[in-house]
Write a protein that holds these residues in place. Structure first.
Motif, PDB file in Angstrom:
ATOM      1  N   ARG A  55       0.831  -1.200   0.000  1.00 32.60           N
ATOM      2  CA  ARG A  55       0.000   0.000   0.000  1.00 32.60           C
ATOM      3  C   ARG A  55       0.868   1.254   0.000  1.00 32.60           C
ATOM      4  O   ARG A  55       0.571   2.235  -0.700  1.00 32.60           O
ATOM      5  N   GLU A  56       1.960   1.267   0.771  1.00 29.29           N
ATOM      6  CA  GLU A  56       2.847   2.436   0.814  1.00 29.29           C
ATOM      7  C   GLU A  56       3.479   2.690  -0.552  1.00 29.29           C
ATOM      8  O   GLU A  56       3.566   3.840  -1.013  1.00 29.29           O
ATOM      9  N   LEU A  57       3.913   1.613  -1.203  1.00 28.84           N
ATOM     10  CA  LEU A  57       4.512   1.768  -2.530  1.00 28.84           C
ATOM     11  C   LEU A  57       3.471   2.219  -3.552  1.00 28.84           C
ATOM     12  O   LEU A  57       3.791   2.973  -4.492  1.00 28.84           O
ATOM     13  N   ALA A  58       2.239   1.753  -3.384  1.00 21.89           N
ATOM     14  CA  ALA A  58       1.179   2.197  -4.292  1.00 21.89           C
ATOM     15  C   ALA A  58       0.904   3.692  -4.125  1.00 21.89           C
ATOM     16  O   ALA A  58       0.612   4.399  -5.104  1.00 21.89           O
ATOM     17  N   ILE A  59       0.983   4.183  -2.897  1.00 17.61           N
ATOM     18  CA  ILE A  59       0.795   5.623  -2.669  1.00 17.61           C
ATOM     19  C   ILE A  59       1.888   6.418  -3.371  1.00 17.61           C
ATOM     20  O   ILE A  59       1.636   7.470  -3.970  1.00 17.61           O
ATOM     21  N   LEU A  60       3.140   5.912  -3.305  1.00 19.81           N
ATOM     22  CA  LEU A  60       4.232   6.596  -4.002  1.00 19.81           C
ATOM     23  C   LEU A  60       3.952   6.644  -5.508  1.00 19.81           C
ATOM     24  O   LEU A  60       4.196   7.653  -6.174  1.00 19.81           O
ATOM     25  N   SER A  61       3.449   5.540  -6.051  1.00 22.57           N
ATOM     26  CA  SER A  61       3.133   5.517  -7.479  1.00 22.57           C
ATOM     27  C   SER A  61       1.999   6.481  -7.809  1.00 22.57           C
ATOM     28  O   SER A  61       1.989   7.114  -8.877  1.00 22.57           O
ATOM     29  N   SER A  62       1.014   6.591  -6.916  1.00 20.63           N
ATOM     30  CA  SER A  62      -0.129   7.462  -7.188  1.00 20.63           C
ATOM     31  C   SER A  62       0.231   8.938  -7.198  1.00 20.63           C
ATOM     32  O   SER A  62      -0.479   9.735  -7.819  1.00 20.63           O
ATOM     33  N   VAL A  63       1.293   9.328  -6.538  1.00 22.14           N
ATOM     34  CA  VAL A  63       1.700  10.733  -6.517  1.00 22.14           C
ATOM     35  C   VAL A  63       2.762  11.032  -7.564  1.00 22.14           C
ATOM     36  O   VAL A  63       3.382  12.105  -7.528  1.00 22.14           O
ATOM     37  N   GLY A  64       3.018  10.088  -8.463  1.00 19.57           N
ATOM     38  CA  GLY A  64       3.897  10.374  -9.585  1.00 19.57           C
ATOM     39  C   GLY A  64       5.204   9.619  -9.617  1.00 19.57           C
ATOM     40  O   GLY A  64       6.004   9.821 -10.546  1.00 19.57           O
ATOM     41  N   ALA A  65       5.467   8.760  -8.619  1.00 17.57           N
ATOM     42  CA  ALA A  65       6.720   8.004  -8.628  1.00 17.57           C
ATOM     43  C   ALA A  65       6.698   6.961  -9.740  1.00 17.57           C
ATOM     44  O   ALA A  65       5.699   6.241  -9.917  1.00 17.57           O
ATOM     45  N   ARG A  66       7.764   6.893 -10.499  1.00 19.44           N
ATOM     46  CA  ARG A  66       7.844   5.934 -11.578  1.00 19.44           C
ATOM     47  C   ARG A  66       8.341   4.581 -11.065  1.00 19.44           C
ATOM     48  O   ARG A  66       8.784   4.458  -9.927  1.00 19.44           O
ATOM     49  N   ARG A  67       8.221   3.569 -11.942  1.00 21.33           N
ATOM     50  CA  ARG A  67       8.681   2.236 -11.551  1.00 21.33           C
ATOM     51  C   ARG A  67      10.155   2.236 -11.167  1.00 21.33           C
ATOM     52  O   ARG A  67      10.576   1.516 -10.261  1.00 21.33           O
ATOM     53  N   ARG A  68      10.943   3.053 -11.867  1.00 22.54           N
ATOM     54  CA  ARG A  68      12.372   3.126 -11.560  1.00 22.54           C
ATOM     55  C   ARG A  68      12.591   3.621 -10.137  1.00 22.54           C
ATOM     56  O   ARG A  68      13.479   3.164  -9.434  1.00 22.54           O
ATOM     57  N   THR A  69      11.743   4.566  -9.721  1.00 25.73           N
ATOM     58  CA  THR A  69      11.882   5.096  -8.364  1.00 25.73           C
ATOM     59  C   THR A  69      11.514   4.037  -7.327  1.00 25.73           C
ATOM     60  O   THR A  69      12.200   3.882  -6.306  1.00 25.73           O
ATOM     61  N   ILE A  70      10.400   3.318  -7.580  1.00 22.49           N
ATOM     62  CA  ILE A  70      10.000   2.259  -6.652  1.00 22.49           C
ATOM     63  C   ILE A  70      11.082   1.192  -6.553  1.00 22.49           C
ATOM     64  O   ILE A  70      11.437   0.721  -5.458  1.00 22.49           O
ATOM     65  N   PHE A  71      11.641   0.810  -7.698  1.00 25.12           N
ATOM     66  CA  PHE A  71      12.717  -0.192  -7.697  1.00 25.12           C
ATOM     67  C   PHE A  71      13.939   0.318  -6.934  1.00 25.12           C
ATOM     68  O   PHE A  71      14.578  -0.430  -6.181  1.00 25.12           O
ATOM     69  N   ALA A  72      14.259   1.607  -7.111  1.00 25.25           N
ATOM     70  CA  ALA A  72      15.427   2.168  -6.430  1.00 25.25           C
ATOM     71  C   ALA A  72      15.235   2.190  -4.924  1.00 25.25           C
ATOM     72  O   ALA A  72      16.176   1.951  -4.154  1.00 25.25           O
ATOM     73  N   VAL A  73      13.995   2.500  -4.466  1.00 23.15           N
ATOM     74  CA  VAL A  73      13.737   2.545  -3.021  1.00 23.15           C
ATOM     75  C   VAL A  73      13.981   1.175  -2.398  1.00 23.15           C
ATOM     76  O   VAL A  73      14.648   1.051  -1.361  1.00 23.15           O
TER      77      VAL A  73
END
Length: 625
Positions: free
Chosen positions: A298-316
């Motif tokens: 859910r936290e990662l989905a929130i990051l995606s909903s505010v504009g974070a790209r897949r690359r950012t999620i992978f980097a985190v």
């Protein structure tokens, strides 16, 4: 996110630190086993300039390795004579006025606190201050006469005396000696018993009488390589301080000992086992990262909903693995160094030459920390990739879509597992083939070990790819075992992202345990198979030492009298007094004849709780010295 889940982060860091601790400890102990030039000079030469050994008669073709002079080659043959009337004394070859110390090994029999014992003795001047470092004075003073000796620390306890006490030597020449101090050699452990006496003090043989078995230490004259070559022409080899500090080039003095280059195979084995351990860590840590990614969906989905790209999620997610891998590597490295520091004295047991110093191989340790960081990133990469592909809307709603079954992944996993088993089998065959000749083929052996390590790793990767399909098959079987089994198996099959990492963790632990037990049992089987029996089963072997023409009280030689003695069988029950042996003149009466009867039928033993012995015979090997 690492700080928010402190417990999980500590667990992952410790999982990575455990194999790093073992690899760093082994590497540090191995590095400390190799002496530096200064340490070798201190242990082998003390404060002297050179150590000269007589290996043959004068031979102009004799050559030695400048760094390993114990071996030599000659164009007259590879076997160098070590005795003969033409051997030269180094004291006659060296310039006049050169101070030379000698040491020579001998064997003595001395009285101990409980009886008699055979011990190693060193005759000469090992206690001289010029040999400090090679032989260290621990207590007392140095001998000033041939009737004064020194002993190793363990010798005081074995002989039951102290400094100032008297030592009774019975062989080869009887005599009483006064112990004036304790001396310890660099090659001696804490429990080694050595007696140190003057030249010829115990057996009357001096260094001049036994040149090939003596060592000559040059105290006050440096021996450059040109002087060492001159000694080679006289049938001698030399370990020189100046040559060790400034060795000649390989073109001038070819290396012939075959010892240069280090233990490459040992280093390779450590590296391969370290890589194998890191793979297991990746499985365990990967399971923890996968569970963490599932909880944080859910936290990662929130990051995606505010504009974070897949690359950012992978980097985190992946950066978390890099950080924990680095922390685990640093912790494991520190603990490994600390463990090696405390383990070396225990392993050495007082032997200074076993671990001349504490050496930390910093470049190798830096590579190990880098490898641990990479393993942390690899462990987090797969869960990070899966988290970056999450369905944002479904994750925010809390809905979970069951994964779609695919037949392609199990098929790939099956071929991968079969390929890994074939690779492991090939590795075993290569290792066996490398030992078939007279000498082990090191390159083939190394390649076989690489295949043996790579094969199981590939097999485990294949098993992980097959695991989801196996869970689905298990659901079909367990559905008949009740509601609990049916619901539990379905939950495991529909959530492979949670269950497969747990399965991988269990599989890796079981695999490592089975692998270790197979290695230990296989090594034990090889040891039993290759054991060289010294005597037939149910047979006792006794070695007797005879000096000169001395005989025992019965008038016969020690060897002939003892060879007809029956072998005493100890009782396993309470101690009972034994009847004296029967006399040869009266087989049935009880007497105390001396020497006792030598017929086995006349020997009597306790009749109560006597251990059963199968046909025990005695074989006596008499060694005449």
């Amino acid at each position: 996110m690492t700080v928010q889940s402190t417990g999980r982060s500590i667990l992952v860091a410790l999982l990575i630190a455990v194999p790093i601790l073992g690899v760093v400890g082994v590497d540090t102990v191995e590095a400390s086993h190799t002496a530096t030039v200064d340490e070798r000079i201190r242990l082998d030469l003390g404060r002297t300039e050179a150590k000269v050994s007589v290996v043959s008669a004068p031979d102009k073709t004799l050559r030695q390795d400048p760094l390993q002079p114990d071996g030599g080659t000659s164009s007259k043959g590879t076997d160098i004579a070590t005795s003969g009337p033409t051997l030269r004394d180094p004291r006659d070859v060296l310039p006049a006025g050169t101070r030379v110390l000698t040491t020579r090994y001998a064997q003595i029999v001395a009285r101990t606190a409980t009886g008699l014992g055979s011990f190693t003795a060193i005759e000469g001047q090992p206690w001289d201050r010029a040999l400090a470092g090679s032989y260290d004075l621990l207590d007392g003073r140095r001998p000033t006469s041939s009737k004064e000796v020194m002993v190793s620390p363990a010798g005081l306890e074995r002989f039951g005396i102290g400094v100032g006490g008297h030592l009774r030597v019975t062989k080869p020449t009887p005599g009483d000696f006064t112990v004036v101090g304790t001396l310890k050699g660099a090659d001696d452990s804490d429990d080694t018993v050595v007696v140190y006496g003057a030249d010829g003090a115990f057996d009357g043989v001096t260094a001049a009488d036994d040149l090939s078995s003596s060592s000559f230490y040059v105290v006050d004259r440096s021996l450059p390589w040109s002087s060492v070559r001159a000694l080679n022409g006289q049938g001698m080899t030399a370990l020189s301080r100046s040559v060790l500090l400034d060795p000649p080039s390989a073109e001038v003095a070819p290396r012939i000992s075959g010892l240069v280059g280090g233990n490459t195979l040992g280093v390779l084995m450590i590296a391969l086992l370290g890589a194998f351990g890191m793979f297991e860590v990746c499985l365990l840590a990967g399971a923890a990262f996968a569970v963490s990614a599932k909880r944080r969906q859910r936290e990662l989905a929130i990051l995606s909903s505010v504009g974070a790209r897949r690359r950012t999620i992978f980097a985190v997610m992946s950066f978390e693995g890099i950080l924990l891998g680095f922390v685990g590597g640093v912790i494991g490295t520190g603990l490994g160094i600390l463990g090696a520091f405390f383990a070396e004295p225990i392993l050495a047991n007082g032997n200074a030459s076993e671990y001349p110093g504490f050496h930390v191989d910093w470049p190798v340790l830096a590579l190990i920390v880098l490898a641990s960081t990479a393993s942390g990133w690899i462990a987090a990469a797969v869960p990070a990739r899966a988290a970056s592909r999450v369905d944002v809307v479904a994750a925010l709603r809390g809905a979970r879509r069951p994964p779609r079954a695919s037949i392609r992944r199990p098929i790939v996993g099956l071929f991968t597992a079969v390929g890994g088993s074939i690779i492991a089998l090939m590795g075993g065959l290569v290792v066996i083939a490398s030992h078939q000749g007279e000498q082990t083929q090191q390159k083939a052996y190394t390649g076989g070990v690489v295949l043996l390590v790579a094969g199981p790793i590939i097999m485990q990767i294949g098993a992980l790819l097959i695991a989801p399909q196996l869970l689905r098959w298990a659901t079909t079987v367990l559905a008949r075992w009740g509601a609990g089994a049916r619901l539990g198996s379905r939950d495991a099959a529909r959530n492979p992202s949670r269950t497969v990492p747990a399965l991988a963790a269990i599989m890796s632990c079981v695999f490592v345990s089975a692998f270790a037990m197979c290695m230990i049992s296989g090594g034990q089987a090889i040891s039993v198979r290759d054991h060289e029996w010294q005597s037939p089963p149910d047979t006792a072997s006794v070695s007797l030492y005879r000096y000169g023409d001395q005989t025992d009280r019965s008038g016969g030689s020690v060897a002939s009298w003892s060879s007809r003695e029956p072998f005493p069988v100890p009782s396993s029950g309470p101690s009972r007094a034994r009847r004296p042996a029967c006399s040869p003149a009266c087989p049935t009466s009880v007497c105390s004849a001396t020497p006792p009867c030598r017929r086995t039928s006349c020997r009597t033993f306790p009749t109560s709780r006597t251990r059963s012995v199968r046909s025990i015979s005695t074989r006596v090997s008499a060694t005449i010295t």
